[in-house]
Design a protein around this motif. Structure first.
Motif, PDB file in Angstrom:
ATOM      1  N   ASP A 267       0.858  -1.182   0.000  1.00 22.39           N
ATOM      2  CA  ASP A 267       0.000   0.000   0.000  1.00 22.39           C
ATOM      3  C   ASP A 267       0.900   1.240   0.000  1.00 22.39           C
ATOM      4  N   ASP A 268       0.679   2.160  -0.932  1.00 23.49           N
ATOM      5  CA  ASP A 268       1.592   3.292  -1.072  1.00 23.49           C
ATOM      6  C   ASP A 268       1.488   4.291   0.068  1.00 23.49           C
ATOM      7  N   LYS A 269       0.455   4.184   0.900  1.00 28.19           N
ATOM      8  CA  LYS A 269       0.320   5.095   2.036  1.00 28.19           C
ATOM      9  C   LYS A 269       0.786   4.442   3.330  1.00 28.19           C
ATOM     10  N   ARG A 271       2.558   1.585   3.518  1.00 27.71           N
ATOM     11  CA  ARG A 271       3.781   0.821   3.309  1.00 27.71           C
ATOM     12  C   ARG A 271       3.662  -0.560   3.930  1.00 27.71           C
TER      13      ARG A 271
END
Length: 372
Positions: A267-269, A271
């Motif tokens: 997840d890019d938010k 991590r």
């Protein structure tokens, strides 16, 4: 003469007292100097406890929060504008695939169906007439010179066009007829009705962004346990791992589940990687959207270097351990690995048997002399 003797004795006593005081002060000064030197030596050469770097295999787990979700969930809406005619289920009803949940009515749909039937008959009548005309012209044309080829082709084209109109009318009828099937709301899978937002006579229509569904259906016999594993721990996860979890509402009961799905991306938010486990909910003890405390096993690494946790120092400069070499402190930069109990994996310029300072701090500077 006697007075002189007394005076001499008094002077001797005073001199003796002064000598004793001077000696006492000298001894005290020496003791203070000795104590000061000892304190300075303790500062310059602190006594430290050391531990040995070991090679071993470390197994560990991490505790992460999780949430139980329905294995399947669907919001059921009406596809066409209509009114609720019958309600056959309510909240908590156990339903099966294809079971009728509600029936709707739309009077205008009946009118549209009747109109579609009439158009079929109308187009069929036109087609029969054009076909009869074409058949007559075809028979007449067998006598040479009676019918031109152009008239015959036009009659045939008219017949084919009317036939196409009949097929179009039939398709329109099927479309309206199939729309009547949407007036029956049926369950797409086995589950439990967890929400009902309609009553008899209510006006319903196609689901919109702000519209409530007619029903919410959940499959609760099988749940998804969803967790997010931090980036630093995702490397060794596999679908063969088994996790243990508890829920606060069922104190004292422990559950197990096997990892079924890995997101395969972070997840890019947060991590972190999304991981799902399938939980077979026997007896329906567990409810959707319960929170769980999950223990995830971490993979063990062979032949890694292990040290006590207190050995590793995390300063603003770097993460390091303090190795003792020839009675001097040496900072060795390391990277942290898995933790288990009071042990931690470290990676750096270390080897088995090296002596490192327990309870190390950055107050012990690199190159400083120490007593071990």
């Amino acid at each position: 003469m006697k007075n002189r003797s007394i005076t001499a004795l008094a002077g001797l006593a005073i001199i003796t007292s002064l000598l004793l005081v001077a000696c006492h002060q000298d001894d005290k000064a020496k003791e203070d100097a000795k104590e000061q030197k000892a304190q300075q030596d303790a500062v310059d050469f602190p006594t430290v406890n050391v531990a040995s770097v070991e090679k071993g295999k470390l197994s560990s787990t991490i505790a992460v929060p999780g949430e139980l979700l329905p294995y399947q969930q669907v919001d059921l809406y009406a596809k066409i504008n209509s009114y609720v005619k019958k309600l056959l289920v309510d909240i908590g009803s156990q339903v099966h695939t294809g079971q009728l949940l509600a029936t709707l009515e739309a009077p205008e749909m009946v009118s549209q169906l009747t109109g579609a039937q009439s158009r079929i008959k109308q187009q069929q009548a036109v087609y029969y007439a054009s076909k009869a005309t074409y058949d007559r012209l075809l028979n007449t044309s067998k006598t040479p010179g009676t019918i031109s080829q152009n008239d015959l082709e036009q009659a045939e084209a008219k017949k084919n066009a009317d036939m196409a109109n009949v097929e179009a009318a039939k398709s329109a009828y099927k479309e309206v007829s199939s729309s009547l099937g949407y007036l029956e709301i049926r369950a797409p899978f086995d589950g439990v009705i967890t929400a009902r937002n309609i009553n008899l006579g209510a006006y319903v229509g196609p689901g919109g962004k702000n519209a409530d569904p007619l029903f919410v259906l959940q499959n609760q016999s099988r749940l998804r346990l969803v967790i997010s594993v931090p980036e630093s721990y995702v490397g060794g996860l596999s679908n063969k791992s088994e996790v243990k979890f508890t829920v606060r509402e069922l104190a004292g009961q422990k559950f197990t589940a096997k990892i079924a799905r890995l997101a395969g991306a972070l997840d890019d938010k947060l991590r972190s990687e999304r991981v799902e486990m399938d939980v077979y909910n026997k007896g329906n003890k567990l409810l959707p959207h319960m929170y769980a405390d999950v223990n995830v096993p971490l993979p063990s690494h062979d032949s890694t270097l292990l040290v006590p946790k207190s050995v590793v120092v995390s300063s603003t400069e770097k993460v390091f351990v303090i190795k003792v070499v020839d009675h001097r402190a040496k900072w060795v930069e390391v990277k942290k690995g898995f933790q288990g109990g009071n042990k931690m994996e470290v990676y750096g310029d270390l080897k088995e048997g090296d002596k490192v300072i327990k309870n190390a701090t950055d107050e012990i500077r690199d190159g400083q002399k120490v007593k071990d």
